[in-house]
Design a protein around this motif. Structure first.
Motif, PDB file in Angstrom:
ATOM      1  N   THR A  58       0.311   7.224   0.441  1.00  0.00           N
ATOM      2  CA  THR A  58      -0.693   6.314   0.992  1.00  0.00           C
ATOM      3  C   THR A  58      -0.822   5.064   0.123  1.00  0.00           C
ATOM      4  O   THR A  58      -0.814   3.938   0.628  1.00  0.00           O
ATOM      5  CB  THR A  58      -2.054   7.029   1.077  1.00  0.00           C
ATOM      6  OG1 THR A  58      -1.950   8.133   1.971  1.00  0.00           O
ATOM      7  CG2 THR A  58      -3.142   6.084   1.569  1.00  0.00           C
ATOM      8  N   LEU A  59      -0.918   5.250  -1.176  1.00  0.00           N
ATOM      9  CA  LEU A  59      -1.066   4.119  -2.086  1.00  0.00           C
ATOM     10  C   LEU A  59       0.137   3.188  -2.025  1.00  0.00           C
ATOM     11  O   LEU A  59      -0.018   1.957  -2.053  1.00  0.00           O
ATOM     12  CB  LEU A  59      -1.274   4.617  -3.515  1.00  0.00           C
ATOM     13  CG  LEU A  59      -2.516   5.479  -3.765  1.00  0.00           C
ATOM     14  CD1 LEU A  59      -2.539   5.983  -5.197  1.00  0.00           C
ATOM     15  CD2 LEU A  59      -3.786   4.716  -3.446  1.00  0.00           C
ATOM     16  N   ASN A  60       1.326   3.759  -1.927  1.00  0.00           N
ATOM     17  CA  ASN A  60       2.536   2.934  -1.862  1.00  0.00           C
ATOM     18  C   ASN A  60       2.530   2.026  -0.637  1.00  0.00           C
ATOM     19  O   ASN A  60       3.033   0.896  -0.686  1.00  0.00           O
ATOM     20  CB  ASN A  60       3.781   3.818  -1.841  1.00  0.00           C
ATOM     21  CG  ASN A  60       4.052   4.479  -3.179  1.00  0.00           C
ATOM     22  OD1 ASN A  60       3.580   4.013  -4.212  1.00  0.00           O
ATOM     23  ND2 ASN A  60       4.802   5.559  -3.163  1.00  0.00           N
ATOM     24  N   SER A  61       1.962   2.505   0.455  1.00  0.00           N
ATOM     25  CA  SER A  61       1.925   1.693   1.670  1.00  0.00           C
ATOM     26  C   SER A  61       0.905   0.570   1.560  1.00  0.00           C
ATOM     27  O   SER A  61       0.950  -0.388   2.353  1.00  0.00           O
ATOM     28  CB  SER A  61       1.591   2.572   2.883  1.00  0.00           C
ATOM     29  OG  SER A  61       0.217   2.941   2.909  1.00  0.00           O
ATOM     30  N   ILE A  62       0.002   0.668   0.583  1.00  0.00           N
ATOM     31  CA  ILE A  62      -1.069  -0.317   0.430  1.00  0.00           C
ATOM     32  C   ILE A  62      -0.772  -1.334  -0.665  1.00  0.00           C
ATOM     33  O   ILE A  62      -0.921  -2.545  -0.458  1.00  0.00           O
ATOM     34  CB  ILE A  62      -2.407   0.386   0.133  1.00  0.00           C
ATOM     35  CG1 ILE A  62      -2.814   1.283   1.306  1.00  0.00           C
ATOM     36  CG2 ILE A  62      -3.507  -0.639  -0.163  1.00  0.00           C
ATOM     37  CD1 ILE A  62      -4.021   2.158   1.025  1.00  0.00           C
ATOM     38  N   VAL A  63      -0.354  -0.864  -1.843  1.00  0.00           N
ATOM     39  CA  VAL A  63      -0.237  -1.771  -3.001  1.00  0.00           C
ATOM     40  C   VAL A  63       0.774  -2.877  -2.771  1.00  0.00           C
ATOM     41  O   VAL A  63       0.624  -3.993  -3.297  1.00  0.00           O
ATOM     42  CB  VAL A  63       0.107  -0.988  -4.282  1.00  0.00           C
ATOM     43  CG1 VAL A  63      -1.054  -0.082  -4.680  1.00  0.00           C
ATOM     44  CG2 VAL A  63       1.397  -0.185  -4.124  1.00  0.00           C
ATOM     45  N   SER A  64       1.802  -2.592  -1.971  1.00  0.00           N
ATOM     46  CA  SER A  64       2.811  -3.620  -1.709  1.00  0.00           C
ATOM     47  C   SER A  64       2.271  -4.737  -0.826  1.00  0.00           C
ATOM     48  O   SER A  64       2.888  -5.796  -0.716  1.00  0.00           O
ATOM     49  CB  SER A  64       4.038  -2.986  -1.039  1.00  0.00           C
ATOM     50  OG  SER A  64       3.685  -2.391   0.197  1.00  0.00           O
ATOM     51  N   GLN A  65       1.117  -4.509  -0.200  1.00  0.00           N
ATOM     52  CA  GLN A  65       0.529  -5.500   0.700  1.00  0.00           C
ATOM     53  C   GLN A  65      -0.673  -6.221   0.096  1.00  0.00           C
ATOM     54  O   GLN A  65      -1.223  -7.136   0.723  1.00  0.00           O
ATOM     55  CB  GLN A  65       0.088  -4.828   2.002  1.00  0.00           C
ATOM     56  CG  GLN A  65       1.201  -4.127   2.771  1.00  0.00           C
ATOM     57  CD  GLN A  65       0.712  -3.634   4.119  1.00  0.00           C
ATOM     58  OE1 GLN A  65       0.034  -4.349   4.862  1.00  0.00           O
ATOM     59  NE2 GLN A  65       1.056  -2.396   4.457  1.00  0.00           N
ATOM     60  N   LEU A  66      -1.120  -5.822  -1.082  1.00  0.00           N
ATOM     61  CA  LEU A  66      -2.314  -6.422  -1.680  1.00  0.00           C
ATOM     62  C   LEU A  66      -2.100  -7.898  -1.981  1.00  0.00           C
ATOM     63  O   LEU A  66      -1.035  -8.312  -2.426  1.00  0.00           O
ATOM     64  CB  LEU A  66      -2.691  -5.675  -2.960  1.00  0.00           C
ATOM     65  CG  LEU A  66      -3.196  -4.246  -2.793  1.00  0.00           C
ATOM     66  CD1 LEU A  66      -3.426  -3.595  -4.153  1.00  0.00           C
ATOM     67  CD2 LEU A  66      -4.475  -4.201  -1.959  1.00  0.00           C
TER      68      LEU A  66
END
Length: 358
Positions: free
Chosen positions: A33-41
């Protein structure tokens, strides 16, 4: 890594969006889940994880992300306060103008944050609701392309009957919600602790929200069958959820009925499906139905609770593949049950549903 709880903090005008995750013992899933988010921050977004005192690998997983990404904040509570209270804390701890109430095992699709930021910057909204596609527990197979199946985006000046009819069912999925933080904090929340749907209580209470948009594009991949409350499915979907939806008097009965039946436990097919999945037995009958029903309703509910589970499973599978052709999720639940016999699986193979059901 133990981080003491923070106090409610003032809004940081430089942060537009806080992605808020409340988690508990999801160390095996949260990294994806985190990997799908941090790349978009972006510079005006943050990721905040409130950990309700996990006993697994979650703190170790989170330590790596906190060290590598300056926009990731991790708050580890010393005691678990429950699903609703931990999400409420997450909003309180957030810095952003808006909070996206994200789950701890599902996935943001590429471009999701950019799409949401576009809407938040361009419109004066209190609430943005996003769609989601449903996948299997390994996120490999699409079970449902969309939960709402909207042909276009919808804007509502207020959270009215029409809004409830369009997005009410989707609101049961907390990660569909992006809400203005100030709006959340000024509304009643404690009354909905323990409901498992505190966000619905906040959003649907009076007065109505001003400026609500529903996006038709799925921005989340749901990991279906991995909910932490699966063991309570009967109580949640036949009692807690309908009781909550029908408690909001400002919405019409017609609109609430579009979301869920007032008394779904009176529906024999609902009881049969839960019996087929193993979530309804004489224990649930005694705890939830016996003192509510009378006469023929009570007798029917008791009889369903006594049907051998493999027989109930076969009957429910037959109903889906013959009379409810679009219920791919329902069929998946039935066939994944430990009570699915060779006969149920053979019937599903002989009469397969379409590749992706609605």
């Amino acid at each position: 890594m133990l981080i003491q709880p923070e106090k409610i903090r003032p809004k940081d005008e430089s942060i537009l969006l806080s992605i808020c995750i409340a988690t508990l013992n999801r160390g095996d899933f949260i990294a994806e889940t985190l990997n799908s988010i941090v790349s978009q921050l972006t510079v005006d977004t943050e990721l905040l994880v409130v950990d309700g005192a996990s006993k697994d690998s979650t703190p170790d997983v989170m330590a790596k992300y906190v060290q590598e990404y300056s926009q990731v904040r991790y708050i580890q509570e010393q005691e678990n306060s429950g699903f609703d209270a931990d999400f409420d804390k997450a909003v309180s701890y957030a810095k952003g103008t808006f909070c996206w109430l994200m789950t701890d095992d599902d996935i943001l699709v590429p471009g999701a944050i950019s799409r949401v930021r576009e809407e938040l910057v361009s419109n004066n909204l209190e609430l943005l609701v996003v769609d989601a596609e449903v996948r299997d527990i390994n996120l490999e197979r699409i079970l449902q392309l969309s939960r709402m199946f909207l042909e276009k985006d919808h804007y509502f000046e207020q959270s009215c009957d029409q809004f409830l009819e369009v997005a009410g069912d989707q609101l049961s999925f907390i990660a569909s919600v992006i809400v203005r933080r100030d709006t959340w904090l000024k509304r009643e929340r404690n009354r909905f602790y323990g409901s498992l749907f505190v966000h619905v209580g906040v959003l649907l209470q009076s007065p109505p929200l001003e400026g609500v948009k529903v996006l038709s594009e799925p921005l989340i991949q749901i990991r279906y069958g991995n909910a932490s409350w699966t063991a309570r499915a009967f109580e949640i979907w036949l009692f807690i959820w309908p009781n909550l939806i029908w408690s909001f008097e400002q919405f019409s009965e017609r609109s609430k009925a579009k979301v869920c039946a007032r008394y779904p436990w009176k529906n024999l097919m609902q009881l049969l499906k839960h019996r087929a999945r193993g979530s309804y037995s004489t224990r649930e009958f005694e705890n939830f139905i016996e003192n509510r029903a009378s006469g023929i309703e009570k007798a029917q509910a008791f009889i369903v609770a006594k049907i051998p589970e493999p027989i109930a499973n076969f009957a429910a599978v037959a109903y889906v593949v013959i009379l409810s052709r679009q219920s791919r999720l329902g069929l998946g639940d039935l066939l994944d049950s430990e009570h699915a016999s060779w006969a149920s699986k053979l019937l599903a193979r002989l009469l397969p549903l379409s590749k992706i059901g609605g």
